[in-house]
Structures are given as structure tokens and as C-alpha cells.
Motif scaffolding. Sequence first.
Motif, PDB file in Angstrom:
ATOM      1  N   ASP A 156     -27.051 -11.861  -4.010  1.00  0.00           N
ATOM      2  CA  ASP A 156     -25.793 -11.988  -3.278  1.00  0.00           C
ATOM      3  C   ASP A 156     -26.034 -12.570  -1.887  1.00  0.00           C
ATOM      4  O   ASP A 156     -25.182 -13.284  -1.357  1.00  0.00           O
ATOM      5  CB  ASP A 156     -25.125 -10.615  -3.141  1.00  0.00           C
ATOM      6  N   VAL A 157     -27.166 -12.233  -1.296  1.00  0.00           N
ATOM      7  CA  VAL A 157     -27.520 -12.679   0.053  1.00  0.00           C
ATOM      8  C   VAL A 157     -28.926 -13.266  -0.002  1.00  0.00           C
ATOM      9  O   VAL A 157     -29.855 -12.614  -0.490  1.00  0.00           O
ATOM     10  CB  VAL A 157     -27.495 -11.512   1.062  1.00  0.00           C
ATOM     11  N   VAL A 158     -29.080 -14.487   0.481  1.00  0.00           N
ATOM     12  CA  VAL A 158     -30.389 -15.141   0.512  1.00  0.00           C
ATOM     13  C   VAL A 158     -30.676 -15.565   1.941  1.00  0.00           C
ATOM     14  O   VAL A 158     -29.812 -16.112   2.628  1.00  0.00           O
ATOM     15  CB  VAL A 158     -30.432 -16.370  -0.419  1.00  0.00           C
ATOM     16  N   LYS A 159     -31.906 -15.298   2.376  1.00  0.00           N
ATOM     17  CA  LYS A 159     -32.359 -15.736   3.695  1.00  0.00           C
ATOM     18  C   LYS A 159     -33.665 -16.502   3.522  1.00  0.00           C
ATOM     19  O   LYS A 159     -34.553 -16.079   2.770  1.00  0.00           O
ATOM     20  CB  LYS A 159     -32.553 -14.540   4.620  1.00  0.00           C
ATOM     21  N   ALA A 160     -33.798 -17.624   4.201  1.00  0.00           N
ATOM     22  CA  ALA A 160     -35.029 -18.404   4.179  1.00  0.00           C
ATOM     23  C   ALA A 160     -35.211 -19.061   5.534  1.00  0.00           C
ATOM     24  O   ALA A 160     -34.242 -19.265   6.273  1.00  0.00           O
ATOM     25  CB  ALA A 160     -34.991 -19.459   3.077  1.00  0.00           C
ATOM     26  N   SER A 161     -36.442 -19.405   5.864  1.00  0.00           N
ATOM     27  CA  SER A 161     -36.686 -20.181   7.075  1.00  0.00           C
ATOM     28  C   SER A 161     -36.665 -21.663   6.734  1.00  0.00           C
ATOM     29  O   SER A 161     -36.821 -22.053   5.567  1.00  0.00           O
ATOM     30  CB  SER A 161     -38.041 -19.811   7.681  1.00  0.00           C
ATOM     31  N   ASP A 162     -36.492 -22.487   7.761  1.00  0.00           N
ATOM     32  CA  ASP A 162     -36.552 -23.926   7.512  1.00  0.00           C
ATOM     33  C   ASP A 162     -37.938 -24.330   7.008  1.00  0.00           C
ATOM     34  O   ASP A 162     -38.067 -25.258   6.198  1.00  0.00           O
ATOM     35  CB  ASP A 162     -36.154 -24.721   8.755  1.00  0.00           C
ATOM     36  N   GLU A 163     -38.985 -23.616   7.421  1.00  0.00           N
ATOM     37  CA  GLU A 163     -40.331 -23.895   6.929  1.00  0.00           C
ATOM     38  C   GLU A 163     -40.467 -23.538   5.451  1.00  0.00           C
ATOM     39  O   GLU A 163     -41.132 -24.251   4.696  1.00  0.00           O
ATOM     40  CB  GLU A 163     -41.363 -23.144   7.761  1.00  0.00           C
ATOM     41  N   ASP A 164     -39.850 -22.429   5.023  1.00  0.00           N
ATOM     42  CA  ASP A 164     -39.831 -22.082   3.595  1.00  0.00           C
ATOM     43  C   ASP A 164     -39.228 -23.220   2.774  1.00  0.00           C
ATOM     44  O   ASP A 164     -39.774 -23.636   1.742  1.00  0.00           O
ATOM     45  CB  ASP A 164     -38.985 -20.826   3.347  1.00  0.00           C
ATOM     46  N   LEU A 165     -38.088 -23.706   3.235  1.00  0.00           N
ATOM     47  CA  LEU A 165     -37.375 -24.729   2.484  1.00  0.00           C
ATOM     48  C   LEU A 165     -38.134 -26.052   2.479  1.00  0.00           C
ATOM     49  O   LEU A 165     -38.115 -26.779   1.467  1.00  0.00           O
ATOM     50  CB  LEU A 165     -35.969 -24.915   3.062  1.00  0.00           C
ATOM     51  N   GLU A 166     -38.828 -26.359   3.560  1.00  0.00           N
ATOM     52  CA  GLU A 166     -39.616 -27.590   3.601  1.00  0.00           C
ATOM     53  C   GLU A 166     -40.760 -27.532   2.593  1.00  0.00           C
ATOM     54  O   GLU A 166     -41.085 -28.533   1.953  1.00  0.00           O
ATOM     55  CB  GLU A 166     -40.155 -27.823   5.014  1.00  0.00           C
ATOM     56  N   TRP A 167     -41.378 -26.356   2.433  1.00  0.00           N
ATOM     57  CA  TRP A 167     -42.451 -26.239   1.435  1.00  0.00           C
ATOM     58  C   TRP A 167     -41.885 -26.336   0.013  1.00  0.00           C
ATOM     59  O   TRP A 167     -42.465 -27.010  -0.840  1.00  0.00           O
ATOM     60  CB  TRP A 167     -43.207 -24.921   1.595  1.00  0.00           C
ATOM     61  N   LEU A 168     -40.779 -25.673  -0.217  1.00  0.00           N
ATOM     62  CA  LEU A 168     -40.195 -25.678  -1.564  1.00  0.00           C
ATOM     63  C   LEU A 168     -39.636 -27.043  -1.931  1.00  0.00           C
ATOM     64  O   LEU A 168     -39.784 -27.500  -3.073  1.00  0.00           O
ATOM     65  CB  LEU A 168     -39.099 -24.616  -1.655  1.00  0.00           C
ATOM     66  N   TYR A 169     -38.996 -27.720  -0.964  1.00  0.00           N
ATOM     67  CA  TYR A 169     -38.315 -28.995  -1.233  1.00  0.00           C
ATOM     68  C   TYR A 169     -38.671 -29.989  -0.121  1.00  0.00           C
ATOM     69  O   TYR A 169     -37.857 -30.238   0.771  1.00  0.00           O
ATOM     70  CB  TYR A 169     -36.808 -28.794  -1.294  1.00  0.00           C
ATOM     71  N   PRO A 170     -39.869 -30.540  -0.153  1.00  0.00           N
ATOM     72  CA  PRO A 170     -40.325 -31.398   0.951  1.00  0.00           C
ATOM     73  C   PRO A 170     -39.364 -32.553   1.222  1.00  0.00           C
ATOM     74  O   PRO A 170     -38.894 -33.232   0.306  1.00  0.00           O
ATOM     75  CB  PRO A 170     -41.677 -31.926   0.446  1.00  0.00           C
ATOM     76  N   GLY A 171     -39.074 -32.742   2.503  1.00  0.00           N
ATOM     77  CA  GLY A 171     -38.257 -33.866   2.918  1.00  0.00           C
ATOM     78  C   GLY A 171     -36.767 -33.695   2.744  1.00  0.00           C
ATOM     79  O   GLY A 171     -35.998 -34.572   3.148  1.00  0.00           O
TER      80      GLY A 171
END
Length: 310
Positions: free
Chosen positions: A175-190
Motif C-alpha cells: 500500500d505504501v512504498v518508499k525508495a531513495s533516488d539511488e535505489d531507483l537508479e540501481w534498479l532502473y539505470p538512467g
Amino acid sequence: MLDRLDLLVIGECVADIVRLPGAADRIHPGGSPANVAYGLARLGHDATLLTQLGPDTNGQLIRDHLAGAGVDVRTDGSTAPTPSAAVTLDGAGHAAYTFEITWTLGPVSPDRPPAHVHTGSIAAVTEPGAATVRSAVESLRAVATVSYDPNVRPELMGDHEAAVRKAEFCVALSDVVKASDEDLEWLYPGQAPEKVAERWLATGPAVVLVTRGGDGAFAVLPDGQVTVGALPTEVVDTVGAGDAFMSGTLHALAAHGLLGAAGREGLRSLDRATVTDVLRHAAAAAAVTVSRAGANPPDSAELAAALGRM
């Protein structure tokens, strides 16, 4: 209104061995899920942590630390050594990690159904324990709201495609998701973090929160984006900042009556004012934590004082 949350956190404990140039090593209790449970207990909630702790000095240190805040620690009886991470801090207080982690969590049933379940980090991707975590979240979702924080540790994520699949599975359950911008860059580069958050939102969550360190944080809702700045503070180290942000988020959502199965409908119709308030609480909790050594989140009085400075 839920102002005292019965929350179950499922995930790892880690002994953080902090190394500073020219100083002796310091050992701090850590592990992202453990930090979230500790933060919630400090804020007055009934927090239970389902985890693994070895029969060693580090395990006892962590158990005593969590119990001191009121966390109910439950383990599966594993005798593996307590996980550890060497945390090297640079001159700006930013952390780099080297891990010694085993995660083999076996099935353990909570004594009572929780109002909310939180998981993430190493526990949600490292097998064989990750399968137990995902199964538990699936089974509890009918009676509890769910939150997830990928808290990416590249050294432990394994195969990239498999890690992305596991993260997306957890996102869709939450229901609630939290991530850092660094997390997202690793998961989905660029890929822009805003676009990733929008795509995640479409798979099931009511809200996706993204932290950007000193640049603040934003939340993505079906009707757009809400942004808050970081609370200016002197940074001692960043260990546990994201976990304090997560516990601050859940604390604020609970205060608004938005956690627990009965709160799910309200989560699905969040207004921008409520989300702004949630983000402010989360950012204030993170600011207190980075102002002192280790993963040391605020209690209720410290959080209120920080909010007064925003």
C-alpha cells in the motif's frame, strides 16, 4: 484514529561496524527493517520484529538495543552468526558498506494479526529467507496494510533482473512504498525517479515516496506529485536516515488513521494536505537521525521539536 500502531516488521538485523579515519571501530545495532521497528517503538507504537539473531555478542547487543526501545523481538531459532556490515564513512558522513550476511528465515507465525506489515531491504531479495518474507506478506495482506522499502545494497542484490522482479513483486503487494533516488537508479539505470514512481504506483500502491537526501523528498499520487524540502541540519552521518524516514512516514499515517485494514480505503483517497504532513514528519525524523551517530531515530518529543523547526 490509530495513534498507537500494532506493527509487524519482517527483516534482518545487522551489526554495523562503523569505521572512521584515525578512530577505533564502533559497533552500532542496525539493519534497515530493525531500524524501522526501533524507530516505531521510539515513537510509541507496538512494534514486533521477526528476524534472525545469532547466539553471539553482536546478536545480544542488537537484542538488548531493540528491547530497550520496547520492540518485541521474535526469531526463528537460527544459530547462524548475526549478520554484520562494515560501514566506512567519508568526510561528508556518507556511508559505504561491506557485508557478511546470511538470511535463511524460516516460517514463524505472529501471535496476533498485525495492523500493518513492513518489509524490505536484504530480507526481501536474499534467498532462501526472502521466499519466507514474500509468503508472509502475501498471507497477511488480507488483514493488514503493507509497506515496502527496497533499500538497495548492490553487493547483495544478486542477479539484476531477478532483483528487479522481486522488488516489483513486493511493490505490487504494498500500500505504501518508499525508495531513495539511488535505489531507483540501481534498479532502473538512467530512468527518471518520477517516472519509475509513477509506473510503480500503477501496479498497486496507494502512494510511492522517493527520498533525495539533502534535496528533500516527493510523493507520487494518482493526481500528481507532492514535494517537501529537507530540514537543514548538520550531518554527522547518514546511517539509518532512510529508515527513520520510513518510521516517520508510518507514524504519521497511523496518526491520520490510514493504517490497518480499516485504513486502506482512506489510503486510496489521500489528499495532498495529508501527504504533505506525512512527508514533513518523515523528513523531520530523518533530519534528527543524520544529526547524530548511528541509526538513532527520534522519540516523539524530538520529532515534535524537529517539526517545529520546519
